[in-house]
Design a protein around this motif. Structure first.
Motif, short mmCIF file in Angstrom:
data_model
loop_
_atom_site.label_atom_id
_atom_site.label_comp_id
_atom_site.label_asym_id
_atom_site.label_seq_id
_atom_site.Cartn_x
_atom_site.Cartn_y
_atom_site.Cartn_z
N GLU A 100 0.83 -1.21 0.00
CA GLU A 100 0.00 0.00 0.00
C GLU A 100 0.86 1.26 0.00
OE1 GLU A 100 -3.87 -1.70 2.47
OE2 GLU A 100 -2.07 -1.11 3.55
N ALA A 101 1.97 1.22 0.72
CA ALA A 101 2.85 2.39 0.78
C ALA A 101 3.47 2.68 -0.58
CB ALA A 101 3.94 2.17 1.83
N LEU A 102 3.97 1.63 -1.26
CA LEU A 102 4.58 1.84 -2.58
C LEU A 102 3.54 2.25 -3.60
CD1 LEU A 102 7.57 1.55 -3.51
CD2 LEU A 102 7.11 0.59 -1.26
N ALA A 103 2.32 1.70 -3.49
CA ALA A 103 1.25 2.10 -4.41
C ALA A 103 0.92 3.58 -4.23
CB ALA A 103 0.01 1.25 -4.17
N PHE A 104 0.89 4.04 -3.00
CA PHE A 104 0.63 5.46 -2.74
C PHE A 104 1.75 6.32 -3.31
CE2 PHE A 104 1.05 9.27 -0.12
CZ PHE A 104 -0.25 9.75 -0.10
N SER A 145 7.65 -8.76 -6.07
CA SER A 145 7.32 -10.12 -6.51
C SER A 145 7.89 -10.35 -7.90
CB SER A 145 5.81 -10.32 -6.52
OG SER A 145 5.21 -9.43 -7.44
N GLY A 146 8.24 -11.61 -8.14
CA GLY A 146 8.78 -11.95 -9.45
C GLY A 146 10.22 -12.37 -9.39
N VAL A 147 10.89 -12.22 -8.23
CA VAL A 147 12.27 -12.67 -8.09
C VAL A 147 12.27 -14.19 -7.98
CG1 VAL A 147 14.36 -12.56 -6.71
CG2 VAL A 147 12.92 -10.55 -6.95
N SER A 148 12.88 -14.88 -8.94
CA SER A 148 12.86 -16.34 -8.96
C SER A 148 14.00 -16.88 -8.12
CB SER A 148 12.99 -16.85 -10.40
OG SER A 148 14.18 -16.36 -10.99
N GLY A 161 8.02 -9.53 11.05
CA GLY A 161 7.31 -10.71 10.60
C GLY A 161 7.80 -11.21 9.26
N GLY A 162 8.80 -10.59 8.66
CA GLY A 162 9.33 -11.09 7.40
C GLY A 162 9.21 -10.09 6.29
N LEU A 163 9.69 -10.49 5.13
CA LEU A 163 9.67 -9.61 3.96
C LEU A 163 8.25 -9.31 3.52
CD1 LEU A 163 12.57 -11.34 2.08
CD2 LEU A 163 12.57 -8.98 2.81
N ASN A 164 8.01 -8.05 3.21
CA ASN A 164 6.68 -7.61 2.78
C ASN A 164 6.74 -7.39 1.28
OD1 ASN A 164 4.13 -6.40 2.54
ND2 ASN A 164 4.28 -5.61 4.63
N ILE A 165 6.10 -8.25 0.54
CA ILE A 165 6.24 -8.27 -0.91
C ILE A 165 5.40 -7.18 -1.56
CG2 ILE A 165 5.86 -9.68 -2.97
CD1 ILE A 165 6.36 -12.14 -1.22
N VAL A 166 5.98 -6.58 -2.60
CA VAL A 166 5.30 -5.56 -3.39
C VAL A 166 5.07 -6.12 -4.78
CG1 VAL A 166 5.47 -3.24 -4.34
CG2 VAL A 166 6.41 -3.72 -2.07
N GLY A 167 3.84 -6.09 -5.25
CA GLY A 167 3.52 -6.61 -6.58
C GLY A 167 4.20 -5.82 -7.68
N ILE A 168 4.64 -6.51 -8.71
CA ILE A 168 5.35 -5.83 -9.79
C ILE A 168 4.45 -4.84 -10.52
CG2 ILE A 168 4.82 -7.65 -11.47
CD1 ILE A 168 7.54 -7.17 -12.72
N GLY A 169 3.14 -5.09 -10.51
CA GLY A 169 2.21 -4.16 -11.15
C GLY A 169 2.19 -2.79 -10.50
N THR A 170 2.68 -2.71 -9.26
CA THR A 170 2.77 -1.43 -8.56
C THR A 170 3.61 -0.43 -9.36
OG1 THR A 170 2.64 -2.63 -6.48
CG2 THR A 170 3.38 -0.35 -6.35
N PHE A 171 4.56 -0.96 -10.14
CA PHE A 171 5.50 -0.10 -10.84
C PHE A 171 5.14 0.12 -12.31
CE2 PHE A 171 7.92 -2.05 -7.34
CZ PHE A 171 8.32 -0.89 -6.68
N ASP A 172 3.88 -0.09 -12.68
CA ASP A 172 3.45 0.20 -14.05
C ASP A 172 3.56 1.70 -14.32
OD1 ASP A 172 2.87 -2.43 -14.46
OD2 ASP A 172 0.69 -2.23 -14.21
N GLY A 173 4.01 2.04 -15.52
CA GLY A 173 4.04 3.43 -15.92
C GLY A 173 5.40 3.97 -16.29
N PRO A 174 6.42 3.85 -15.44
CA PRO A 174 7.72 4.44 -15.75
C PRO A 174 8.38 3.78 -16.96
CG PRO A 174 7.54 3.97 -13.40
CD PRO A 174 6.38 3.31 -14.07
N ASP A 175 9.28 4.52 -17.58
CA ASP A 175 10.05 3.98 -18.68
C ASP A 175 11.08 2.96 -18.19
OD1 ASP A 175 9.56 5.80 -21.35
OD2 ASP A 175 9.18 6.90 -19.50
N LEU A 198 12.66 -8.60 -13.67
CA LEU A 198 11.27 -8.94 -13.39
C LEU A 198 10.39 -8.66 -14.60
CD1 LEU A 198 10.81 -7.57 -9.75
CD2 LEU A 198 12.01 -9.60 -10.57
N ALA A 199 10.78 -7.67 -15.38
CA ALA A 199 10.12 -7.29 -16.63
C ALA A 199 11.15 -6.48 -17.40
CB ALA A 199 8.86 -6.47 -16.36
#
Length: 395
Positions: A151-155, A185-188, A205-219, A232-233
């Motif tokens: 949520e923080a990265l999405a904001f 997410s997406g690190v294999s 409580g551990g690593l808090n994963i951020v979805g790769i879709g959060t970063f849509d838009g930038p070049d 990841l993409a």
């Protein structure tokens, strides 16, 4: 516009008690050389510049030297703070540094304040997202009510997209690049041998994963936090750390991404730049005799060495003997090739009804992987036990 994406310098970090700064200085010199030779316009450091939130003076000296060399080579620099960094310390005198072409993004209030560069196709905006903890983001932005890193990265990305759109012209948003320090997410990589295992958890409580879709838009999205490079993409990548900081990072090359941004709407052209390895890290497995045999493992004589000894019994002064051949051997694990079978009986069951000498014999046999006591050892132990019994009898 040509960018160089690096991260996780971890200035001040130790490798099993040995400073890595001398080796890191060699790698950072190579980055400055690449800036000059490859015509890099900007270097992006995506978090964990230092290894500690309270770095020593020597760490600042190394950072200042690296930044000076990169600037003299012709590139602007964007640095963001990671979870290891102390934002206030890293960002000290950020306004002053910006006049010299070094742009620090350590304050959450500066999320939507890009570094604006320009090439033949127009503006390129560089946004730096410092390590975002949801609690700190709520304090900086009362309108944010989230509680997770997602949520923080999405904001944060929402603020950046809006700013990039506002700075664009009639043809749409300006080209823009985002640097962020997080676990996306997406690190294999799921093994303990990965760079992921060498990073400390970034939330309770551990690593808090951020979805790769959060970063849509930038070049292009320049990620930091994972010590191995990963794609990841096409537009979202980890550069990994430029130096091996543990034996969990033995595999894979170390380097940085060179990113060429073309006309608006075009895909970036990305190339891997391998950096020098001042000292490799290897794991050697075998008996002490095998590892010290003449001509064996000459490639490890100047490497960091993790030793796994397979002798049935751990040889006396094994590490000292190994370091005469491998002076940078720093860890040793005893893993016998064969293990003595003690059956399913418990220790209490195995020693029940036995004499003190037999109990000692059983214990030493267990810890020495089944090796029996010699007659000389039995005699010494019997003598010691006899003296103890005589002393107790006089009390």
């Amino acid at each position: 516009m040509r960018l160089l994406h690096t991260s996780d310098w971890h200035i001040g970090r130790a490798f099993h008690g040995h400073s890595t700064d001398e080796h890191l200085a060699t790698v950072l010199d190579a980055i400055a050389d690449a800036v000059r030779a490859r015509g890099i316009d900007a270097v992006i450091v995506a978090g964990d510049v230092f290894d500690s939130s309270t770095p020593k003076a020597d760490a600042f000296t190394l950072l200042n030297r690296a930044l000076r060399d990169i600037r003299e080579a012709g590139a602007e620099v964007l640095l963001t703070s990671g979870n290891h960094d102390g934002p206030a310390r890293l960002g000290h005198m950020a306004d002053f540094a910006a006049f010299g072409g070094v742009h620090l993004r350590t304050r959450l209030q500066d999320l939507a304040s890009p570094v604006a560069l320009r090439d033949a196709h127009g503006d390129v905006l560089l946004y730096g997202i410092p390590y975002v903890h949801p609690e700190f983001l709520r304090a900086a932005f009362p309108g944010f009510e989230g509680s997770t890193h997602q949520e923080a990265l999405a904001f944060a990305m929402g603020l950046i997209r809006d700013d990039a759109a506002a700075r664009g012209g009639a043809d749409g948003p300006a080209r823009y690049v985002v640097a962020s320090h997080c676990f996306a997410s997406g690190v294999s990589d799921t093994t303990e041998e990965s760079g992921r295992a060498e990073e400390r958890d970034i939330s309770r409580g551990g690593l808090n994963i951020v979805g790769i879709g959060t970063f849509d838009g930038p070049d292009y999205v320049a990620l930091g936090h994972i010590h191995s490079h990963a794609t990841l993409a096409p537009r979202v990548r980890y550069s990994g750390a430029p130096l091996r900081f543990s034996f969990g990072e033995i595999s894979g090359t170390k380097g940085a991404w060179i990113v060429d941004l073309g006309a608006p709407g075009s895909e970036p052209v990305v190339e891997w730049l391998e950096l020098p390895t001042p000292r490799s890290a290897v794991r050697l497995t075998g008996t002490l005799e095998e590892l010290l045999a003449p001509g064996a493992h000459t490639e490890a004589e100047d490497a960091w060495v993790d030793v796994v000894l397979t002798d049935d019994q751990l040889p006396r002064d094994a590490m000292r003997a190994l370091q005469t051949r491998f002076p940078h051997a720093v860890t040793l694990t005893h893993r016998p090739a064969t293990r003595h079978d003690h059956g399913e009986a418990t220790y209490a069951e195995r020693v029940e009804g036995r004499s003190d000498l037999e109990v000692v014999d059983e214990f030493l046999g267990y810890v020495r992987n089944g090796a029996a006591l010699s007659e000389a050892e039995r005699g010494l132990i019997a003598e010691a036990l006899g003296s103890l019994e005589a002393r107790e009898a006089t009390r």
